[in-house]
Scaffold this active site. Structure first.
Site, PDB file in Angstrom:
ATOM      1  N   PHE A   1       0.844  -1.190   0.000  1.00  0.00           N
ATOM      2  CA  PHE A   1       0.000   0.000   0.000  1.00  0.00           C
ATOM      3  C   PHE A   1       0.881   1.242   0.000  1.00  0.00           C
ATOM      4  O   PHE A   1       1.878   1.308   0.720  1.00  0.00           O
ATOM      5  CB  PHE A   1      -0.917   0.020   1.220  1.00  0.00           C
ATOM      6  CG  PHE A   1      -1.885   1.168   1.202  1.00  0.00           C
ATOM      7  CD1 PHE A   1      -3.000   1.137   0.383  1.00  0.00           C
ATOM      8  CD2 PHE A   1      -1.671   2.300   1.985  1.00  0.00           C
ATOM      9  CE1 PHE A   1      -3.892   2.200   0.352  1.00  0.00           C
ATOM     10  CE2 PHE A   1      -2.551   3.362   1.962  1.00  0.00           C
ATOM     11  CZ  PHE A   1      -3.666   3.312   1.143  1.00  0.00           C
ATOM     12  N   GLU A   2       0.499   2.227  -0.810  1.00  0.00           N
ATOM     13  CA  GLU A   2       1.234   3.489  -0.901  1.00  0.00           C
ATOM     14  C   GLU A   2       0.839   4.390   0.260  1.00  0.00           C
ATOM     15  O   GLU A   2      -0.214   5.015   0.259  1.00  0.00           O
ATOM     16  CB  GLU A   2       0.925   4.179  -2.237  1.00  0.00           C
ATOM     17  CG  GLU A   2       1.700   5.454  -2.472  1.00  0.00           C
ATOM     18  CD  GLU A   2       3.186   5.196  -2.655  1.00  0.00           C
ATOM     19  OE1 GLU A   2       3.949   5.649  -1.781  1.00  0.00           O
ATOM     20  OE2 GLU A   2       3.575   4.546  -3.641  1.00  0.00           O
TER      21      GLU A   2
ATOM     22  N   GLU B   1       1.426  10.420   1.368  1.00  0.00           N
ATOM     23  CA  GLU B   1       0.257  11.105   0.823  1.00  0.00           C
ATOM     24  C   GLU B   1       0.617  12.227  -0.145  1.00  0.00           C
ATOM     25  O   GLU B   1       1.690  12.811  -0.079  1.00  0.00           O
ATOM     26  CB  GLU B   1      -0.585  11.709   1.955  1.00  0.00           C
ATOM     27  CG  GLU B   1      -1.206  10.704   2.888  1.00  0.00           C
ATOM     28  CD  GLU B   1      -0.454  10.560   4.181  1.00  0.00           C
ATOM     29  OE1 GLU B   1      -0.994   9.928   5.103  1.00  0.00           O
ATOM     30  OE2 GLU B   1       0.687  11.073   4.271  1.00  0.00           O
TER      31      GLU B   1
ATOM     32  N   SER C   1      -7.275   8.887   3.749  1.00  0.00           N
ATOM     33  CA  SER C   1      -6.718  10.031   4.488  1.00  0.00           C
ATOM     34  C   SER C   1      -7.747  11.091   4.866  1.00  0.00           C
ATOM     35  O   SER C   1      -8.781  10.740   5.421  1.00  0.00           O
ATOM     36  CB  SER C   1      -5.504  10.615   3.773  1.00  0.00           C
ATOM     37  OG  SER C   1      -4.486   9.631   3.645  1.00  0.00           O
TER      38      SER C   1
ATOM     39  N   CYS D   1      -3.840   9.322   0.233  1.00  0.00           N
ATOM     40  CA  CYS D   1      -2.782   8.324   0.072  1.00  0.00           C
ATOM     41  C   CYS D   1      -3.155   7.352  -1.040  1.00  0.00           C
ATOM     42  O   CYS D   1      -4.070   7.583  -1.819  1.00  0.00           O
ATOM     43  CB  CYS D   1      -2.549   7.596   1.394  1.00  0.00           C
ATOM     44  SG  CYS D   1      -4.040   6.811   2.060  1.00  0.00           S
TER      45      CYS D   1
ATOM     46  N   SER E   1      -6.459   5.738  10.681  1.00  0.00           N
ATOM     47  CA  SER E   1      -6.465   7.182  10.438  1.00  0.00           C
ATOM     48  C   SER E   1      -7.133   7.894  11.597  1.00  0.00           C
ATOM     49  O   SER E   1      -8.110   7.389  12.169  1.00  0.00           O
ATOM     50  CB  SER E   1      -7.231   7.520   9.148  1.00  0.00           C
ATOM     51  OG  SER E   1      -6.542   7.081   8.002  1.00  0.00           O
TER      52      SER E   1
ATOM     53  N   HIS F   1      -1.858   9.090   9.832  1.00  0.00           N
ATOM     54  CA  HIS F   1      -2.248   7.953   8.994  1.00  0.00           C
ATOM     55  C   HIS F   1      -1.163   6.892   9.074  1.00  0.00           C
ATOM     56  O   HIS F   1       0.028   7.205   9.000  1.00  0.00           O
ATOM     57  CB  HIS F   1      -2.481   8.402   7.553  1.00  0.00           C
ATOM     58  CG  HIS F   1      -3.497   9.494   7.453  1.00  0.00           C
ATOM     59  ND1 HIS F   1      -4.847   9.259   7.569  1.00  0.00           N
ATOM     60  CD2 HIS F   1      -3.359  10.836   7.314  1.00  0.00           C
ATOM     61  CE1 HIS F   1      -5.496  10.413   7.486  1.00  0.00           C
ATOM     62  NE2 HIS F   1      -4.615  11.380   7.340  1.00  0.00           N
TER      63      HIS F   1
ATOM     64  N   GLU G   1       1.947  -2.690   7.568  1.00  0.00           N
ATOM     65  CA  GLU G   1       2.566  -3.902   7.039  1.00  0.00           C
ATOM     66  C   GLU G   1       4.091  -3.824   7.145  1.00  0.00           C
ATOM     67  O   GLU G   1       4.691  -2.798   6.820  1.00  0.00           O
ATOM     68  CB  GLU G   1       2.176  -4.123   5.572  1.00  0.00           C
ATOM     69  CG  GLU G   1       0.699  -4.357   5.358  1.00  0.00           C
ATOM     70  CD  GLU G   1      -0.031  -3.092   4.933  1.00  0.00           C
ATOM     71  OE1 GLU G   1      -0.879  -3.191   4.035  1.00  0.00           O
ATOM     72  OE2 GLU G   1       0.262  -2.012   5.494  1.00  0.00           O
TER      73      GLU G   1
END
EC number: 4.1.1.50
Length: 370
Positions: A28-29, A32, A86, A100, A250, A263, A267
């Site tokens: 996951f990115e 943001e 976010s 994000c 969040s 946020h 992982e």
């Protein structure tokens, strides 16, 4: 050794995740994108400013970038929205959008400009900023490159300028600024503190996994207490938070005209947390150390925006420390520092820190003993 036949590994050199492994699975990115639009209030502007617009307007803005509003809190000064990706903050004279993942934040620009026009305001200041993406190849247009982002922004704000803060092959920020502030003007006393943190403490990240979504209540209060987030968002703040399924967290907090937002991506292979506030300070070190105490990251970046008439701005102009300097963070080593002055007294400072080797080794030993 990297090969031209391995384009993702080559792109990862410019990303913010160290030691990219193409076999690591879904990621996951966390870092943001951030858009802020400040409105000049003129005689014709609606007396309530942007607060004159209802939630349907903001649902449309958020929907344009592929996100949704999950919850809302408000007071006299701020409307705070937690999003599926976010946060959104709406004040009388400004909009702050922080998103994000692979959200297409710049697609929201025309909708935000329509909102300003609807209340008969004038655009005074625009900034678009993001930390370098962890997985840049996953982004969608117009966020496939800094050049594409700049070209999109220039369409709306032709006189805006792009900047890069930090080393391009490591932790850096892309920042675009459009400045139409009429100077000399009324007091400029805004501040902004933003932190991005990587390699979070695993004894903390375990708390941000769940088999279901959990909204603000006793369960999220227990999470805040267990992780010491309640030291950052204490009882003086009105808050709303969300624990995501299967993981992620969040929180937005507001207090008068001040806000905080955090946020978390927990992982192990891409653990990340961000923190932002506009809370005034004469020295940022106490706040930064409180946040570091929650996440204990392996490395972090901090960027501050300082107006000349703010408390911290006046100290900076006298040559005094503002709390982002290395002496305040003995467990970390300063990697690099970037400073820029956009207008007289308006300063941006960005620092990269990495945990000292001896601290990392001690933490590893302690974990084994436990």
């Amino acid at each position: 050794m990297l090969s031209n036949k391995d384009p993702l590994s080559l792109m990862a050199m410019w990303g913010s995740v160290k030691g990219y492994d193409p076999n690591q699975g879904a990621s996951f990115e966390g870092p943001e994108k951030r858009l802020e639009v400040i409105m000049r209030i003129i005689d014709e502007t609606h007396s309530e400013g942007l607060h004159a617009l209802g939630d349907e307007v903001w649902k449309g803005v958020v929907g344009s970038l592929n996100a949704q509003i999950v919850s809302k809190e408000s007071n006299e000064y701020i409307r705070s929205y937690v999003l599926t990706e976010s946060s959104l903050f709406v004040m009388r004279d400004r909009i702050i959008l922080i998103t994000c993942g692979t959200t297409t934040l710049l697609n929201a620009v025309p909708f935000v400009l329509d909102a300003v026009s609807d209340v008969r305001g004038e655009v005074e200041w625009v900034s678009f900023m993001h930390k370098n993406y962890s997985f840049p190849w996953e982004q969608k247009g117009p966020h496939l490159s800094m050049a594409e982002e700049f070209n999109t922004l220039r369409t709306y704000f032709p006189s805006g300028k792009p900047f890069i803060f930090g080393p391009v092959d490591s932790d850096h920020y892309f920042l675009f600024v459009y400045d139409d502030v009429i100077r000399p003007c009324e007091t400029e006393n805004d501040t902004q503190l933003s932190m991005t943190m990587y390699g979070l403490d695993r004894t903390q990240t375990k708390h941000w996994f769940s088999d279901r979504f959990i909204s603000t209540g006793t369960e999220t209060a227990a999470i805040r207490k267990a992780t010491k987030l309640d030291k950052v968002a204490d009882d003086s703040w009105k808050l709303h938070d969300l624990q995501f399924e299967p993981c992620g967290y969040s929180i937005n907090t507001i207090r008068g005209a001040e806000y905080q937002t955090i946020h978390i991506t927990p992982e192990d292979h891409c653990s990340f947390a961000s923190y932002e506030t506009n809370t005034p300070a004469v020295n940022y070190s106490e706040r930064i150390n409180t946040v570091l105490g929650v996440f204990a990251p392996i490395r972090f970046s901090v960027i501050v925006f300082i107006d000349p008439d703010s408390d911290v701005g006046r100290l900076y102009q006298k040559g005094q420390n503002v709390g982002v300097e290395a002496e305040y963070y003995p467990k970390y080593e300063l990697q690099n520092r970037t400073v820029n002055e956009f207008a007289p007294g308006y300063v941006v400072m960005k620092m990269n820190y990495a945990r000292r080797a001896e601290v990392t080794e001690k933490d590893s030993t302690d974990s084994v003993e436990e």
